[in-house]
Design a protein around this motif. Sequence first.
Motif, mmCIF file in Angstrom:
data_model
loop_
_atom_site.group_PDB
_atom_site.id
_atom_site.type_symbol
_atom_site.label_atom_id
_atom_site.label_comp_id
_atom_site.label_asym_id
_atom_site.label_seq_id
_atom_site.Cartn_x
_atom_site.Cartn_y
_atom_site.Cartn_z
ATOM 1 N N SER A 29 149.100 5.858 14.825
ATOM 2 C CA SER A 29 148.813 4.443 14.603
ATOM 3 C C SER A 29 147.303 4.236 14.614
ATOM 4 N N ASP A 30 146.869 3.061 14.147
ATOM 5 C CA ASP A 30 145.439 2.752 14.188
ATOM 6 C C ASP A 30 144.912 2.823 15.617
ATOM 7 N N LEU A 31 145.705 2.316 16.564
ATOM 8 C CA LEU A 31 145.256 2.309 17.947
ATOM 9 C C LEU A 31 145.141 3.725 18.502
ATOM 10 N N GLU A 32 146.082 4.593 18.137
ATOM 11 C CA GLU A 32 146.014 5.992 18.588
ATOM 12 C C GLU A 32 144.785 6.687 18.029
ATOM 13 N N LEU A 33 144.470 6.437 16.757
ATOM 14 C CA LEU A 33 143.262 7.007 16.176
ATOM 15 C C LEU A 33 142.017 6.468 16.873
ATOM 16 N N ALA A 34 142.012 5.178 17.156
ATOM 17 C CA ALA A 34 140.861 4.570 17.833
ATOM 18 C C ALA A 34 140.653 5.180 19.209
ATOM 19 N N PHE A 38 136.123 12.686 3.931
ATOM 20 C CA PHE A 38 136.148 11.221 3.901
ATOM 21 C C PHE A 38 135.789 10.672 5.280
ATOM 22 N N ILE A 39 134.687 9.918 5.341
ATOM 23 C CA ILE A 39 134.280 9.264 6.580
ATOM 24 C C ILE A 39 134.526 7.764 6.428
ATOM 25 N N SER A 40 135.275 7.198 7.343
ATOM 26 C CA SER A 40 135.528 5.763 7.284
ATOM 27 C C SER A 40 135.890 5.263 8.674
ATOM 28 N N HIS A 41 135.492 4.005 8.956
ATOM 29 C CA HIS A 41 135.919 3.359 10.182
ATOM 30 C C HIS A 41 137.134 2.471 9.942
ATOM 31 N N LYS A 42 137.589 2.409 8.689
ATOM 32 C CA LYS A 42 138.789 1.634 8.378
ATOM 33 C C LYS A 42 139.985 2.567 8.541
ATOM 34 N N LEU A 43 140.598 2.497 9.708
ATOM 35 C CA LEU A 43 141.601 3.490 10.076
ATOM 36 C C LEU A 43 142.859 3.386 9.218
ATOM 37 N N GLY A 44 143.165 2.194 8.733
ATOM 38 C CA GLY A 44 144.297 2.059 7.832
ATOM 39 C C GLY A 44 144.094 2.870 6.562
ATOM 40 N N GLU A 45 142.857 2.897 6.065
ATOM 41 C CA GLU A 45 142.545 3.699 4.886
ATOM 42 C C GLU A 45 142.716 5.187 5.182
ATOM 43 N N VAL A 46 142.230 5.618 6.330
ATOM 44 C CA VAL A 46 142.340 7.029 6.710
ATOM 45 C C VAL A 46 143.803 7.439 6.787
#
Length: 526
Positions: free
Chosen positions: A230-235, A197-205
């Motif tokens: 968290s989303d920020l940690e993933l980013a 799964f490739i996505s830039h929507k980190l909440g979905e991931v």
Amino acid sequence: MSSSPPVPRLQLQGITKRYPGCLANDRIDLSIEPGEIHALLGENGAGKSTLMKIIYGVTQPDSGSIVWHGEPLKMRDPAMARQLGIGMVFQHFSLFETLTVAENIALAMGSEAGTPKQLEPRIREVSQRYGMPLEPQRLVHSLSIGERQRVEIVRCLMQDIKLLILDEPTSVLTPQEADELFATLRRLAAEGCSILFISHKLGEVRALCQSATVLRGGRVSGHCVPADCSDLELAKLMVGDAEGLESSYPKVSGGRVRLRVDDLNWHNIDPFGTSLTSLRLEVRSGEIVGIAGVAGNGQDELLALLSGEVRLPRGERERISLDDHPIANLYPDARRSRGLAFVPAERLGHGAVPDMSLSDNALLTAFQQGLLSKGLIKRAKVLAFAEEIIQRFAVKTPNAQAPARSLSGGNLQKFILGREIMQQPKLLVAAHPTWGVDVGAAAAIHRALIALRDAGAAILVISEDLDELFQISDRIGALSGGTLSPLAATASTTPADVGRWMAGQFAPQAPHLCTGSSASSAATLS
């Protein structure tokens, strides 16, 4: 006696792929278990798409090995991948526009699956079951972007799937549609199907994926369990520098009306298209108006009428006005000369010509910016203009002579948006401005739109990403069945409100004494 560990479904070992001037994949290792939903994360240009194409047989690696169910193999081509049970949904669609939905799916599945006519009942059944309804006899060129995405997903779901590769599958889906897709993916995983799964929507991931591999600059930069981040940690794992990724923007009230759409009624002669009914809209200087909606509810038709790709008869020219000047009957270049700029939904083929250089693509819409002299192109000025776009909007490319198709999706989107913004428009109409781009590029695009707003431009954003619309819009509404809801201040509106509007649950706009008529029959959307 201890049992041996399960054999991974897919293993990549030391995958390397080099292009001229670019090391796309640098000794990448990746392992996916049966029934695992595995995320592949990274900013645009990190090497994700190249790696997916290698798995699917579209591209051959320079070195490294692919191991499928414990057996090394060479993935010769996509046909071999499909025979093994690998399906892929590309971010840029691989559909024949002059064929029907059923014909496209039949081509992908091979003659043994049956004729297009024989596949039609199954297409209807599968698409309805997974919440992505399709009409098998529709020609692909008549479909919206969201509907084309559905074709790609359903095409894979109709195969005997063992590994499903999804590249930005929810980028044009509503939250409700995304939830339905996730339920399907979880069911597939429970049945043993592996999902990449490739996505830039980190909440979905975080909500969907059990594990993640992060790429940066063509290399594996780390692994993580998304639910523990968290989303920020993933980013931060993806882009390194998280500055500006969590920006919130103040909401403002606009000034004078720039764009006015007055009781626009437009009859679409395409039986599969959407007609627009009594549409009224105002966008003011110094504000961003966001319009949400499920794909296929009139967004494409409205965009074509605003850009000038579809024109109204001269008698209807006042239905659309810019700074109180009627423009509904004008061609696109005449609208641009009055201050309109346009970012279309489709980057390659609509926003940019794939095989043309970035400098030539800059000229295509900015030719009125002093780049011509008596019909002759000022090549030095065109090159300087393109280079300024690249520098100002941090477009990752070797130079301005690189073809548009060589850029990643996010970098091409930044170039197209920069090309329009640098023309200092009075009105910018942007469709899906951050579709399929990474968090860093999306943040940069949002900052550019806010800066243009604060400089006094009127901006209309049409998007299916509610998070985006709530982040940058000052007022918001929704299209449903070709009818536009009343606009409301974003600060006093909730996603649930907009979700209801997207389903058509809103009071119609107040009627106007003057009723518009439909456009001429020649106004047909392609």
